[in-house]
Design a protein around this motif. Structure first.
Motif, PDB file in Angstrom:
ATOM      1  N   UNK A 156      -3.088   4.114  -9.028  1.00 55.23           N
ATOM      2  CA  UNK A 156      -2.334   2.868  -8.845  1.00 55.23           C
ATOM      3  C   UNK A 156      -2.442   2.038 -10.112  1.00 55.23           C
ATOM      4  N   UNK A 157      -1.416   1.240 -10.386  1.00 52.96           N
ATOM      5  CA  UNK A 157      -1.459   0.430 -11.601  1.00 52.96           C
ATOM      6  C   UNK A 157      -0.831  -0.931 -11.387  1.00 52.96           C
ATOM      7  N   UNK A 158      -1.225  -1.877 -12.235  1.00 54.55           N
ATOM      8  CA  UNK A 158      -0.507  -3.142 -12.283  1.00 54.55           C
ATOM      9  C   UNK A 158       0.248  -3.184 -13.605  1.00 54.55           C
ATOM     10  N   UNK A 159       1.188  -4.111 -13.707  1.00 61.36           N
ATOM     11  CA  UNK A 159       2.033  -4.168 -14.899  1.00 61.36           C
ATOM     12  C   UNK A 159       1.750  -5.428 -15.705  1.00 61.36           C
ATOM     13  N   UNK A 166       5.450  -6.997 -12.061  1.00 60.34           N
ATOM     14  CA  UNK A 166       6.621  -6.383 -11.440  1.00 60.34           C
ATOM     15  C   UNK A 166       6.452  -6.448  -9.935  1.00 60.34           C
ATOM     16  N   UNK A 167       6.510  -7.641  -9.384  1.00 57.10           N
ATOM     17  CA  UNK A 167       6.469  -7.748  -7.935  1.00 57.10           C
ATOM     18  C   UNK A 167       7.894  -7.575  -7.414  1.00 57.10           C
ATOM     19  N   UNK A 168       8.033  -7.307  -6.139  1.00 59.95           N
ATOM     20  CA  UNK A 168       9.349  -7.196  -5.530  1.00 59.95           C
ATOM     21  C   UNK A 168       9.751  -8.603  -5.078  1.00 59.95           C
ATOM     22  N   UNK A 181       2.462  -3.956   1.490  1.00 57.88           N
ATOM     23  CA  UNK A 181       2.714  -2.778   2.320  1.00 57.88           C
ATOM     24  C   UNK A 181       3.407  -1.662   1.527  1.00 57.88           C
ATOM     25  N   UNK A 182       4.259  -2.032   0.571  1.00 52.96           N
ATOM     26  CA  UNK A 182       4.864  -0.991  -0.264  1.00 52.96           C
ATOM     27  C   UNK A 182       3.755  -0.234  -0.993  1.00 52.96           C
ATOM     28  N   UNK A 205       2.697   2.764   0.721  1.00 50.56           N
ATOM     29  CA  UNK A 205       3.788   3.695   1.020  1.00 50.56           C
ATOM     30  C   UNK A 205       3.321   5.152   1.111  1.00 50.56           C
ATOM     31  N   UNK A 206       2.532   5.586   0.117  1.00 48.42           N
ATOM     32  CA  UNK A 206       2.159   7.010   0.085  1.00 48.42           C
ATOM     33  C   UNK A 206       1.270   7.394   1.254  1.00 48.42           C
ATOM     34  N   UNK A 239       0.163  -8.206  -7.223  1.00 50.59           N
ATOM     35  CA  UNK A 239       0.198  -6.865  -7.822  1.00 50.59           C
ATOM     36  C   UNK A 239      -1.096  -6.114  -7.570  1.00 50.59           C
ATOM     37  N   UNK A 292      -1.347  -5.113  -3.968  1.00 51.26           N
ATOM     38  CA  UNK A 292      -0.465  -3.971  -3.723  1.00 51.26           C
ATOM     39  C   UNK A 292      -1.127  -2.678  -4.192  1.00 51.26           C
ATOM     40  N   UNK A 293      -1.761  -2.747  -5.370  1.00 49.50           N
ATOM     41  CA  UNK A 293      -2.425  -1.557  -5.899  1.00 49.50           C
ATOM     42  C   UNK A 293      -3.563  -1.119  -4.981  1.00 49.50           C
ATOM     43  N   UNK A 328      -2.891   1.046  -1.870  1.00 47.15           N
ATOM     44  CA  UNK A 328      -2.665   2.486  -2.055  1.00 47.15           C
ATOM     45  C   UNK A 328      -3.947   3.282  -1.817  1.00 47.15           C
TER      46      UNK A 328
END
Ligand SMILES: Nc1ncnc2c1ncn2[C@@H]1O[C@H](COP(=O)(O)OP(=O)(O)OP(=O)(O)O)[C@@H](O)[C@H]1O
Ligand SMILES: [Mg+2]
Lengths: 306, 612
Positions: free
Chosen positions: A92-95, A99-101, A111-112, A115-116, A186, A189-190, A193
């Motif tokens: 997993x990575x941050x930018x 780059x959030x949605x 939650x994205x 996803x995996x 971010x 989110x990471x 995962x």
């Protein structure tokens, strides 16, 4: 039995990079770089602007493909593998620039990240897999609903790590958040995962000292929890406090590596920073108006002080 | 069939180069515009059409000498270009990237429709005042007009080269194309550069329209659509933003078309261009002449779609509205009104389908009418030729549209932003062209007649109420399904792709899989919609679902709010229902849609109910 056998074997590094190279036209952004990261380690990558750090992350995370060299993850060759496959393997990575949605809520963003891990996503058979996923999304049998509930609870829990800063904004769209909060999303989110390896690209860029200190504690907590982290950071006091090992990059190549204290005293490192500082002052713009340039000045100061 | 002597081939070559020269005038302008503003100008074809009409006025009404006609066309279109830049695009400079893309589409609709209203949709003759001699060479021949076109092409290229190379403004244009921000910091007036580039590009485009009008001795208000698309194809062959590449690409495209016609016949002409386009986009997205492997340019900040806070309708309100809509025929009995609303519900199916791909996933499809056509033909032919009961043929047609639509767009899944729009536009055209040319299956230009109506237990559902109820019930069912889909993990994943596909990939989202799913669901919905239309209309041909229908659908989607299910229904009801109910003359409708689209982009980009 098996565990004993495993322990007696020499430990394989989690991530191994050998001779990685990426050229953009005439410019070699990453130049024959080699690097290993052991499980549970926190390795920092530092270096002046344009050293090739982000490009290295893009190569490791599969968003870009190297011109030469190899990347091994958990003992398997993953060179040139796509970003989505690498995510499924636990990377997993941050930018750097965030780059959030934007139009998704904070909770959905996190939650994205999970996803995996969704079971509906798992079937990879062409044609059948996607159709099964579609059917599961429409019918939503109890197992799917339970999984979604569980993940929601977990995502909320992850967001809670960031305390009062994010929790009240769980249902707000990410575009309404402050810059620092977007960086936090971010990272949340990471974490969703359940990464085996976490790549953080300047997680404190644009944060004030208080926020930076909070982020330091969070990263420290993650490390204490056993997470393996590869960190790009300009704020050197943070790097010095957190890292097991520091790798210094300049012009795409590794110019020094070692424990934080040893690297800080390396004349080649000070030279790289001071040399670039003089160049950097002449050109005022750049992506790092949010403190990168200042951080570099700080970096030189800290290096000299050590 | 094949010409065996050398002469005809020389003619085809000359013809190809002449057509190529005309495309070059368009493509060079598109490349210049892309260079300075990173915009693929979908309104360029309309400027070309305006050029042809200005030329027609000069030649037939004012009887001006030819050189004066050329200057007038160039000046008129140059001015138009500057106005387009100032009014249509400059206000959107800081808007999300989708805005200027949509604005050029809206502008093209407005220009085309205005021309249609002013000059009637019928073609007109544009006689040349040139002598009619032809020079015979090696079995082929060259006429005065061929030489004029070549001269204008080469002359413009020379002038342009001189301008870019040796003038201060030309230097500013090149600097802006290299690095806009840096140029601005060095004191370049970027607005002036943009205006100049639009003016030059439009002047060249207008002259191109004039030349084509003379070459074929016919012009019509819709001539710009195909031509603009050809210019874009030529530009893509050469590599976007690459001026010499655009010229080479144009000549190549002209030759491909000319030889293609020689081998297969005229009706295939456009098919070559669009198939070439898809091949280029898939195999060499940077053009034939690009060398380096590069990441797609990625903006550091800003998303494709505007941030928005959608208006969420409470559940009870949705149920009440649905119940009221269902009960309407019990109160209102005028067949005309019910039929109009029934038609609006059919279009709402198309909007529902488009809002899923363009809104939820952010793939702005401009060929969506093609899905209607596939569904309509599939259902009609299944019912007529295979004897499948209509009730079964309709869902089967949905499956056919889902499968074919996804397969056709699949090559474009790796594209982003503008390129998706171009590719889907081309796919839509390919569908029409295949329908036209595959006579053994589709009956070609004659169309399909006597399509049986939908019937249940032997009772045909043709009365006013059923024409209203059937589409409404299907629509409500699909709207409910789509809402359910959007509330699942799939909805989240699809929206994540729209917001940031790079981040989505980094979190394990396989873009092809989810774009495929979205296009399949959208294809099914639109396919069923098209099938229902066919069974209600009882006659369809290749022109029943023309490209403007796709633009109309897009306007509905934007009006309602991207990705917004209720918004799609509202958009369709407003845009199909209201003009009809207010008896707005049919010929003004498309113009109204274009203006609505432009106003929305400028003043309410999130639409009435907001992006979901
Ligand atoms: N897609 C690209 N195309 C061309 N050049 C690139 C591209 N990406 C990066 N570069 C160049 O590669 C070099 C390394 O860039 P990179 O972003 O990796 O540096 P960095 O170490 O992350 O710097 P910073 O500290 O400013 O984030 C820079 O000179 C940059 O301009
Ligand atoms: Mg960087």
């Amino acid at each position: 039995m098996a565990d004993q056998l495993k322990n007696s074997l020499p430990k394989k590094p989690l991530l191994e990079i050998a001779g990685l190279t990426r050229r953009f036209g005439g410019l070699t952004a990453v130049n024959g770089l080699s690097l290993t990261v052991e499980t549970g380690e926190l390795v920092s990558i530092i270096g002046p602007n344009g050293a090739g750090k982000t490009t290295l992350f893009n190569l490791i995370s599969g968003l870009d493909a190297p011109d030469a060299g190899a990347v091994t993850f958990e003992g398997g060759d993953v060179t040139g593998l796509s970003a989505e496959r690498l995510a499924a393997l636990g990377l997993a990575r941050s930018f750097q620039h965030g780059r959030v949605f934007g139009n998704l809520s904070v909770l959905d963003n996190v939650l994205v990240g999970a996803h995996t891990r969704l079971r509906a996503v798992k079937p990879q058979i062409p044609l059948v897999g996607p159709l099964v996923e579609l059917a599961l999304a429409l019918i939503r049998p109890p197992s799917v609903r339970a999984e979604e509930e569980r993940l929601r609870a977990e995502a909320t829990e992850i967001v809670r790590m960031f305390g009062e800063r994010l929790t009240p904004r769980l249902d707000k769209p990410a575009h309404s958040l402050s810059y620092a909060n977007r960086r936090r999303v971010e990272i949340a989110r990471a974490l969703a995962l359940h990464p085996r390896l976490l790549l953080l690209d300047e997680p404190t860029a644009g944060m004030n000292p208080t926020e930076t200190a909070e982020m330091l504690e969070i990263i420290r907590g993650l490390k204490a929890g056993g997470l393996t982290i590869l960190l790009i950071e300009h704020k050197l006091d943070l790097v010095m406090q957190l890292s097991d090992r520091v790798v210094v990059m300049d012009h795409g190549a590794r110019i020094a590596e070692g424990p934080p204290a040893a690297v800080a005293g390396d004349p080649a490192v000070i030279e790289a920073y001071l040399g670039h500082k003089a160049v950097g002052a002449a050109n005022q713009d750049g992506p790092n108006q949010d403190g990168g340039r200042d951080a570099e000045g700080d970096a030189a100061r800290i290096l000299v002080a050590h | 069939m094949l010409p065996t002597t050398f002469g005809p081939w020389l003619d085809y070559t000359i013809n190809g180069l002449v057509i190529g020269n005309i495309y070059a005038l368009l493509a060079v302008g598109l490349a210049l515009i892309f260079g300075v503003s990173h915009l693929i100008n979908f309104a360029h074809g309309s400027v070309y059409m305006v050029g042809a009409y200005i030329g027609w006025l000069c030649v037939t009404k004012l009887a001006l000498p030819l050189p004066v006609t050329f200057v007038t066309v160039a000046a008129g279109c140059g001015l138009l270009g500057a106005v387009i830049e100032r009014v249509g695009l400059r206000p959107l400079r800081n808007a999300p990237r989708i805005a200027p893309l949509l604005a050029t589409i809206g502008l093209s609709v407005v220009l085309d429709q205005s021309a249609q209203l002013l000059f009637s949709p019928d073609p007109r003759a544009l006689p040349t005042q040139l002598p009619t001699w032809r020079i015979a060479i090696g079995g082929g021949s060259i006429g005065a007009l061929d030489l004029l076109i070549a001269g204008v092409g080469i002359g413009s290229a020379g002038l342009l080269y001189g301008f870019l190379r040796f003038t201060k403004l030309g230097w500013a244009v090149r600097a802006t194309a290299l690095d806009r921000d840096a140029a601005q910091q060095c004191g370049v007036d970027v607005d002036k550069v943009n205006r100049t580039v639009f003016a030059i590009a439009s002047a060249l485009g207008g002259v191109s329209g004039l030349l084509v009008g003379m070459y074929y001795n016919t012009i019509d208000p819709n001539m710009g659509f195909q031509a603009g698309l050809k210019g874009i194809v030529a530009q893509l062959i050469g590599g976007v933003g690459n001026v010499p590449g655009a010229i080479a690409g144009s000549l190549l495209l002209g030759l491909i078309e000319s030889y293609g016609i020689a081998l297969f016949g005229t009706s295939y002409r456009n098919l070559f261009a669009f198939v070439a386009l898809i091949l280029i986009l898939v195999l060499r997205p940077n053009g034939l002449f690009a060398r380096a492997r590069r990441l797609p340019p990625e903006p550091l900040t800003g998303t494709f779609i505007a941030p928005s806070r959608p208006l969420v309708l409470p559940k009870w309100a949705v149920w009440t509205l649905a119940a009221l809509a269902l009960a309407l025929p019990l109160v209102v009995q005028q067949p005309y009104l019910l039929q109009t609303l029934g038609n609006a519900w059919l279009y709402a199916l198309l909007a529902l389908s488009l809002t899923l791909v363009a809104g939820t996933v952010g793939q702005v499809s401009l060929g969506h009418a093609g899905l209607l056509a596939i569904g309509a033909y599939a259902s009609s032919l299944l019912a007529l030729d295979a004897g499948v009961p209509v009730l079964l043929a309709v869902p089967l047609a949905g499956l056919v549209a889902a499968a074919l639509g996804t397969a056709l767009v699949y090559p474009a899944f790796r594209l982003r932003g503008h390129y998706v729009s171009i590719a889907t536009l081309a796919v839509g055209e390919i569908v029409t062209l295949v329908i036209l040319n595959w006579e053994s299956l589709t009956r070609g230009p004659i169309g399909v007649t006597g399509i049986p109506p939908l019937s249940v237990a032997g009772k045909p559902l043709v009365s006013g109420q059923w024409v209203y109820w059937v589409p409404l019930i299907v629509l409500l069912a699909f709207a409910a399904l789509q809402s359910r889909l959007l509330n699942s993990h799939l909805g989240r994943t699809l929206r994540a792709i729209r917001e940031d596909d790079v981040a989505a990939r980094s979190y394990g989202v396989d873009l092809n899989r989810y774009k495929g799913l979205a296009f399949a669901v959208a294809g099914f919905i639109a396919g069923v919609g098209g099938a229902l239309m066919a069974h209600f209309y009882s006659y369809i041909n290749h022109e029943t679902f023309p490209a403007p229908v796709s633009m109309l659908a897009l306007t509905m989607v934007i009006l309602g709010g991207l990705g917004n299910v209720a918004g799609a229904v509202l958009g369709a009801a407003v845009l199909v229902g209201l003009p009809e109910l207010f008896r707005a003359a049919a010929e003004y409708r498309m113009l109204i849609y274009g203006v609505v689209l432009l106003l929305l982009i400028r003043f309410r980009p999130q639409g009435l109910l907001g992006t979901v």
